[in-house]
Enzyme design. Structure first.
Site, short mmCIF file in Angstrom:
data_model
loop_
_atom_site.label_atom_id
_atom_site.label_comp_id
_atom_site.label_asym_id
_atom_site.label_seq_id
_atom_site.Cartn_x
_atom_site.Cartn_y
_atom_site.Cartn_z
N ARG A 282 -27.45 68.37 22.70
CA ARG A 282 -26.82 68.11 24.00
C ARG A 282 -25.30 68.02 23.89
O ARG A 282 -24.66 67.18 24.51
CB ARG A 282 -27.38 66.81 24.62
CG ARG A 282 -28.89 66.79 24.80
CD ARG A 282 -29.38 67.90 25.73
NE ARG A 282 -30.83 67.82 25.84
CZ ARG A 282 -31.69 68.51 25.08
NH1 ARG A 282 -31.22 69.35 24.16
NH2 ARG A 282 -32.98 68.38 25.24
N SER B 281 -31.49 63.99 33.49
CA SER B 281 -31.53 62.91 32.50
C SER B 281 -30.18 62.21 32.41
O SER B 281 -29.15 62.86 32.27
CB SER B 281 -31.91 63.47 31.13
OG SER B 281 -33.21 64.03 31.15
N GLU C 271 -25.80 61.55 28.96
CA GLU C 271 -25.94 63.01 28.92
C GLU C 271 -25.22 63.63 30.10
O GLU C 271 -24.68 64.73 30.00
CB GLU C 271 -27.43 63.37 28.93
CG GLU C 271 -27.73 64.85 28.87
CD GLU C 271 -29.21 65.15 28.65
OE1 GLU C 271 -29.71 66.07 29.31
OE2 GLU C 271 -29.85 64.46 27.85
#
Length: 294
Positions: free
Chosen positions: A160, A209, A280
């Protein structure tokens, strides 16, 4: 290059919050994109790119800079042999459709990522065991100094994360895919979509998320659920009753509400599990999460 002023960014985020951008450009070609970046450089404006707004939290005050939203040929998709070639503004759903029609597999996991190819490069997006780093051949990155193709290694892709920064725009992407029967692709996508629908609040306004999964036996969602945060509400935002790693706009939410929920989630995870959760979601504008107490 036409530039719009004072455009409300809440129109371009899936959570539906955020204030105005000082300037907004929608370049349709590489030349127009470079023109927009020159415009920003001449005025000493910071630059940020907005795709589908599915991984973005914009300050209520907005963003005092130029927002770039790719359009036209910079959002188109085509298949060249086993390469899927897409503009950075191309929706993942369109890319998946073209790949499936061509009998090319490897992009199925992206059915769970409601964003664009350029946004996927920016954060090395992934789901269900796949990510951009595994299929990316190269990406064309444009900034005020010009354009250059970069490999996954040069982009610094890891979980990520990439080494890209605001002012660098992913204009085109090439994915290396693998021949696969269309029926198998359809079956895999259907299974992944069913899993996503069962576990996530897909019918609510969220930004995806919230936190990266930590190096812990519990995922971020399971950890926050254990902290008793499902359904916890501040203002018009609440932590999803279905999945604790999602924040929903339950009516009239502001970005400050979502940030307050994120800060509370980090505090509880730190106190109960000793874990400092890392967000995130991308933050845009004059906003930041407070530091955790030592």
């Amino acid at each position: 290059m036409k530039v719009e002023e004072g455009v409300e960014l809440s129109r371009f985020t899936t959570l539906g919050t955020g204030g105005p951008a000082r300037a907004l450009a929608r370049p349709e070609t590489l030349d127009k994109l470079q023109g927009a970046l020159r415009y920003a450089r001449e005025r000493d404006l910071p630059v940020a790119t907005v795709g589908l707004g599915s991984n973005l939290l914009v300050a209520d005050e907005g963003f005092d800079g130029l927002v770039v939203k790719l359009a036209g040929e910079l959002a188109q998709v085509e298949v060249q042999g086993e390469l899927l070639v897409a503009g950075g503004g191309a929706p993942n759903a369109v890319c998946l459709h073209r790949a499936r029609a061509a009998g090319l597999g490897g992009f199925e996991f992206a059915c769970a990522i409601p964003g664009t190819t350029g946004g996927g490069v920016w954060m090395n997006a992934g789901a269900y065991g796949g990510d951009w780093a595994a299929i990316l051949e190269q990406a064309l990155v444009v900034d005020g100094d010009g354009a250059r193709w970069r490999t996954p290694e040069e982009l610094g892709l890891r979980y990520r994360h990439s080494e890209l920064s605001h002012g660098q725009v992913v204009a085109r992407v090439e994915f290396r895919l693998t021949p696969r029967p269309v029926d198998e692709i359809k079956a895999t996508v259907a299974d992944m979509q069913a899993q996503r629908k069962a576990a996530q609040p897909t019918n609510k306004r969220t930004y995806g998320s919230v936190f990266k999964n930590p190096e812990h036996e519990l995922s971020a969602g399971r950890m926050l659920e254990a902290c008793g945060l499902k359904g916890h509400r501040i203002g018009g935002a609440q932590i999803s009753p279905r999945h604790a790693n999602f924040i929903e706009n339950s009516g009239g939410a502001r970005t400050t509400d979502a940030l307050a929920l994120m800060a509370e989630a980090r505090r509880r995870a730190s106190e109960q599990f000793g874990v400092a959760l890392q967000h995130e979601v991308e933050l845009l504008g004059p906003i930041a999460l407070p530091a955790l107490a030592e």
